[in-house]
Design a protein around this motif. Structure first.
Motif, short mmCIF file in Angstrom:
data_model
loop_
_atom_site.label_atom_id
_atom_site.label_comp_id
_atom_site.label_asym_id
_atom_site.label_seq_id
_atom_site.Cartn_x
_atom_site.Cartn_y
_atom_site.Cartn_z
N VAL A 53 0.84 -1.20 0.00
CA VAL A 53 0.00 0.00 0.00
C VAL A 53 0.87 1.25 0.00
CG1 VAL A 53 -1.69 1.33 1.33
CG2 VAL A 53 -1.93 -1.16 1.12
N PHE A 54 1.96 1.21 0.77
CA PHE A 54 2.88 2.35 0.87
C PHE A 54 3.48 2.70 -0.49
CE2 PHE A 54 7.28 3.86 1.51
CZ PHE A 54 7.02 5.02 2.21
N VAL A 55 3.98 1.70 -1.19
CA VAL A 55 4.61 1.93 -2.50
C VAL A 55 3.56 2.34 -3.54
CG1 VAL A 55 5.91 0.87 -4.38
CG2 VAL A 55 6.52 0.37 -2.02
N LEU A 56 2.37 1.78 -3.45
CA LEU A 56 1.31 2.09 -4.40
C LEU A 56 0.89 3.56 -4.29
CD1 LEU A 56 -0.31 0.49 -6.53
CD2 LEU A 56 -2.09 0.18 -4.82
N SER A 57 1.02 4.12 -3.09
CA SER A 57 0.61 5.51 -2.86
C SER A 57 1.73 6.51 -3.11
CB SER A 57 0.09 5.67 -1.43
OG SER A 57 1.14 5.42 -0.49
N PHE A 58 2.90 6.04 -3.51
CA PHE A 58 4.07 6.93 -3.70
C PHE A 58 3.82 7.90 -4.84
CE2 PHE A 58 8.13 8.04 -5.65
CZ PHE A 58 8.81 8.52 -4.55
#
Length: 251
Positions: free
Chosen positions: A246-251
């Motif tokens: 989720v963290f990388v997807l929201s970058f």
């Protein structure tokens, strides 16, 4: 970053790239051009894993937890897959690599959380299954900059290997992936405009800074892994992957 990634590497047998890649996207954003930012983060993460995996593997080996027979079955095609992944990565865009990395993590998290497994056992798998699986693990790991634990661990637990042994074996598998992947990213990054490290897609300053602490915290993570409940460890692994995705997807 080094201390935390080293601890997680030892705890989950993942190499630490899952933490290093997202973190480096932010740390190097103002120093490295975006067109090669993801490539530099991945190449540097693989180089870090070379050192972290040595420390982690030794700690797990002392506990007698590594199934070396599975390591031997996976390694030949893992080496080929890792080098192929590094070569392919140079043709992939920043956004493709980022989204691929994130979706991959979320899918694996779901498999681990719901404890999806086969009715068979790893010892009964056909040789071709090991060879094909090894190639896929090496290929994807090099493309997204991980040590392969996020695939090796679910693959082994899916085939009835205890979570602690799966994590330990995954840590060992991460070493050849990191070595070959790092060499590949050095080769493909040499002479590319936008890189600032002088060693292909590996950022030397970031590499040395992270390794200085990661190699000391990996054994600590391995020690904790062997002293907590297996089911909780498996759930924790799944939640960890989901949050990173989720963290990388929201970058």
């Amino acid at each position: 970053m080094g201390a935390f990634s080293g601890f997680i590497a030892g705890l989950f047998g993942v190499g630490g790239g899952l933490i290093i890649v997202p973190a480096l996207l932010y740390v190097l954003a103002f120093e490295v051009q975006e067109v090669v930012l993801m490539h530099t983060a991945i190449g540097t993460a693989l180089a870090v894993i070379v050192f972290t995996s040595i420390s982690s593997v030794w700690a797990h080996h002392r506990h007698g937890a590594i199934h070396w027979q599975y390591f031997i079955k996976l390694t030949p095609t893992i080496l080929l897959g890792a080098f192929s992944g590094a070569i392919i990565a140079q043709y992939l865009s920043f956004d493709f690599l980022r989204i691929f990395f994130a979706i991959f993590e979320i899918m694996v998290a779901m498999i681990m959380w719901f404890s999806i497994s086969t009715s068979g056992y790893a010892d009964n798998l056909n040789r071709w299954v090991w060879l094909i699986t090894g190639y896929i693990i090496g290929l994807v790991s090099a493309i997204v900059g991980i040590g392969g634990g996020t695939m090796t661990t679910p693959f082994l637990t899916y085939n009835k290997v205890d979570i602690k042994n799966a994590i330990a074996t995954s840590a060992a598998v991460g070493m050849p992936i990191a070595i070959v992947g790092s060499v590949g990213f050095i080769i493909i990054g040499t002479g590319i405009e936008g890189t600032t490290s002088g060693l292909g897609f590996i950022h030397i300053k970031a590499l040395l800074s992270i390794v200085m602490t990661s190699i000391f915290f990996a054994p600590l993570g391995a020690k904790v892994a062997h002293n907590i409940n297996g089911k909780r460890l498996k759930k924790g692994f799944a939640l960890f992957l989901l949050l990173l995705g989720v963290f990388v997807l929201s970058f």
